[in-house]
Design an enzyme around this catalytic site. Structure first.
Site, mmCIF file in Angstrom:
data_model
loop_
_atom_site.group_PDB
_atom_site.id
_atom_site.type_symbol
_atom_site.label_atom_id
_atom_site.label_comp_id
_atom_site.label_asym_id
_atom_site.label_seq_id
_atom_site.Cartn_x
_atom_site.Cartn_y
_atom_site.Cartn_z
ATOM 1 N N SER A 65 0.826 -1.205 0.000
ATOM 2 C CA SER A 65 0.000 0.000 0.000
ATOM 3 C C SER A 65 0.859 1.253 0.000
ATOM 4 O O SER A 65 1.913 1.313 0.648
ATOM 5 C CB SER A 65 -0.906 0.012 1.235
ATOM 6 O OG SER A 65 -1.481 1.286 1.426
ATOM 7 N N GLU A 67 0.301 3.785 1.523
ATOM 8 C CA GLU A 67 0.252 4.375 2.866
ATOM 9 C C GLU A 67 1.091 3.589 3.873
ATOM 10 O O GLU A 67 0.884 3.688 5.078
ATOM 11 C CB GLU A 67 -1.203 4.449 3.349
ATOM 12 C CG GLU A 67 -2.137 5.233 2.449
ATOM 13 C CD GLU A 67 -1.830 6.721 2.391
ATOM 14 O OE1 GLU A 67 -0.765 7.140 2.899
ATOM 15 O OE2 GLU A 67 -2.640 7.465 1.838
ATOM 16 N N HIS A 151 -9.118 13.317 3.927
ATOM 17 C CA HIS A 151 -8.687 11.980 3.494
ATOM 18 C C HIS A 151 -9.551 10.852 4.056
ATOM 19 O O HIS A 151 -10.229 10.153 3.303
ATOM 20 C CB HIS A 151 -7.229 11.790 3.899
ATOM 21 C CG HIS A 151 -6.588 10.577 3.319
ATOM 22 N ND1 HIS A 151 -6.118 10.526 2.029
ATOM 23 C CD2 HIS A 151 -6.340 9.361 3.854
ATOM 24 C CE1 HIS A 151 -5.607 9.327 1.788
ATOM 25 N NE2 HIS A 151 -5.724 8.594 2.883
#
Length: 411
Positions: A65, A67, A151
Site C-alpha cells: 500500500s 500508505e 482523506h
C-alpha cells in the site's frame, strides 16, 4: 488476519474501490500490510506484503500500500498497537476538511477511543509529509481514532476486532457531531438528515440559483456493449429499453449516428450516445440521485474536491449543466460529453449527477465518492470552516491516478 480484515473493509462500506488499507504488527521489526491497487474482495495470503519497520524494505514483486509510511509511523510511535485499519468511511471522511478535534462524551466511548479524536494535518496520499504528520499527532495523544484531513480515518487496536469497533464507534460519534451542529445553527429541537439538507438548499439557493423545485429528469444507467450501449434491467433502471423477449435493446453508435446528429433521439438516449461516442474509454454511465448530490445540484453550485478521493477519481471540479429549454438536445449532449473528457462526473441542474468510468465498478466508486464529497461541502457550510483542496495538489493527484490506476482499469 489481514486478508480477512481487507475483505471486511469492503463488506462494511468503510472504503470505495481499493482506497483504504489494513496492517498487522508481526514483531518489533516487521508488519504485514495490504497491497497497492488490488481489489480487496479477491485478496489472498500471497498478496499480503511483509515489511521491515525500520526502512520499509520488503521482498517479492507485490507492491505494498502507498500508505505504508503511515502504518510504520503508528507502530513506531505506539507499541501498544498491533492492528491498524485506515478507512475512507462516510461521516468521518466528510468531517475531515474541518481540521478540528472532537471531544468524546460517554464512558463507553472514552474507554474505547480516548478523550478526543484529533485531526491529522493534510499531506498528499503516500507522501513523507503525511507520515510525519501522523507521527507528530500521535506523539500528542494516546487515542485510538484519528481523522486525517481531507482523506479519511485512522483506527487503531490491540487486535483487528478492537480496530473495527473503533471505526464503527467513530462513525456514530461523527454523525452525532454533525447533527448536533445542525441543531445549534438551525435552533431546532430535533435534527435529521433530510432537514439538514433542506436547510442547506434553502440558504444556498437564495443566492439566485434555485433549482430546488425542479423535477429531475431520469437519465438511468447504461453500459457499453459491442458497437453501442444498453440500459441493463435493474432496480434503478425501472424503464429500460427492451425487446419483446425482455432483453435490453442495443443502441448502435454508428447506425444511430444520423438520428443523433439530426436531434431525433430523445434527451436520455442523446446524452448516453454522445458520452460513449466521444469518450471511448467510458464503459459505464450512472445517473446519481443520492440525497447529498441531489442537494448540491439544486443549489446551482459547482462541486470542488473537499477530500482527496474526489480529486483522484472525479477530477479538479464538477461543473453544473443547466437544462435550458432554448438549447437543442444535441448541444446539451455534446456539452456533457465534452465535460466528461476531463472528469468522471457532471452535475445536472436540479437533477443529481451523471458519473462515468472505465468499468461499472469504477463508475459506482465515483458515485459513492460524489455523495461523500457533497456531504463534506454541506458540513463545511454548517460549521463555517473547511475549504477545497489546493488546486495544484488536486491536479497532481488526478494526474498520478490517471497514470497508475486508470490505465490498469481500461486494459
Amino acid at each position: 488476519m489481514v486478508v480477512k480484515a481487507g475483505k471486511r473493509l469492503v463488506e462494511e462500506g468503510l472504503i470505495a474501490r481499493t482506497w483504504g488499507n489494513v496492517s498487522c504488527r508481526l514483531s518489533d521489526t516487521l508488519f504485514a500490510i495490504t497491497p497497492s491497487g488490488r481489489p480487496y474482495e479477491k485478496l489472498t495470503s500471497e498478496d499480503i506484503v511483509v515489511m521491515n519497520l525500520d526502512d520499509l524494505s520488503y521482498e517479492g514483486n507485490v507492491e505494498p500500500s502507498s500508505e505504508k509510511g503511515v502504518h510504520a509511523a503508528v507502530y513506531r510511535q505506539r507499541r501498544d498497537i498491533n492492528f491498524i485499519v485506515h478507512t475512507h468511511q462516510y461521516y468521518a471522511s466528510a468531517l475531515s476538511p474541518l481540521q478540528t478535534a472532537i471531544e468524546i462524551e460517554g464512558v463507553e466511548n472514552t474507554s474505547l477511543i480516548g478523550d478526543r479524536v484529533l485531526s491529522i494535518p493534510y499531506g498528499m496520499p503516500g507522501s513523507k509529509k503525511l507520515s510525519e504528520n501522523v507521527a507528530t499527532t500521535l506523539s500528542r495523544s494516546k487515542g485510538k481514532a484519528y481523522i486525517m484531513t481531507a482523506h479519511g480515518a485512522l483506527c487503531l487496536g490491540v487486535d483487528s476486532e478492537e480496530a473495527f469497533r473503533v471505526a464503527e464507534r467513530l462513525e456514530e460519534i461523527c454523525a452525532n457531531y454533525i447533527l448536533k451542529q445542525y441543531r445549534k445553527i438551525s435552533q431546532s429541537d430535533s435534527a435529521d438528515w433530510l432537514s439538514l439538507r433542506n436547510y442547506y438548499i434553502t440558504r444556498k439557493s437564495s443566492k439566485g440559483n434555485d433549482y430546488s423545485c425542479q423535477e429531475p429528469c431520469r437519465f438511468y444507467s447504461s453500459k457499453r456493449e459491442d458497437d453501442g450501449f444498453i440500459f441493463p434491467s435493474t432496480v434503478e433502471n425501472d424503464k429500460p429499453l427492451s425487446s419483446g423477449d425482455g432483453r435490453p435493446v442495443l443502441i448502435n453508435l454508428e447506425r444511430d449516428f444520423r438520428e443523433w446528429t439530426e436531434g431525433k433521439l430523445d434527451p436520455v438516449l442523446s446524452v448516453h450516445h454522445a458520452v460513449y461516442r466521444f469518450n471511448p474509454t467510458v464503459k459505464a454511465i450512472m445517473h446519481v440521485l443520492s440525497p447529498n448530490v441531489l442537494a448540491i445540484s439544486r443549489t446551482g453550485e459547482k462541486m470542488y474536491p473537499m477530500i482527496d478521493d474526489f480529486a483522484q477519481i472525479i477530477g479538479e471540479n464538477v461543473p453544473l449543466v443547466k437544462n435550458d429549454p432554448a438549447e437543442s438536445t444535441m448541444k446539451v449532449s455534446r456539452q456533457i460529453a465534452w465535460l466528461l473528457k476531463k472528469r468522471s462526473a457532471v452535475l445536472l441542474a436540479g437533477g443529481g449527477a451523471l458519473c462515468c468510468g472505465p468499468s461499472e465498478g469504477d463508475t459506482l466508486a465515483a458515485a459513492i465518492i460524489m455523495e461523500k464529497n457533497a456531504l463534506a461541502m454541506i458540513i463545511s457550510y454548517l460549521f463555517d470552516r473547511g475549504c477545497p483542496l489546493n488546486p495544484l495538489e488536486t491536479r497532481l493527484m488526478r494526474t498520478f491516478y490517471l497514470k497508475k490506476y486508470f490505465l490498469k482499469a481500461i486494459r
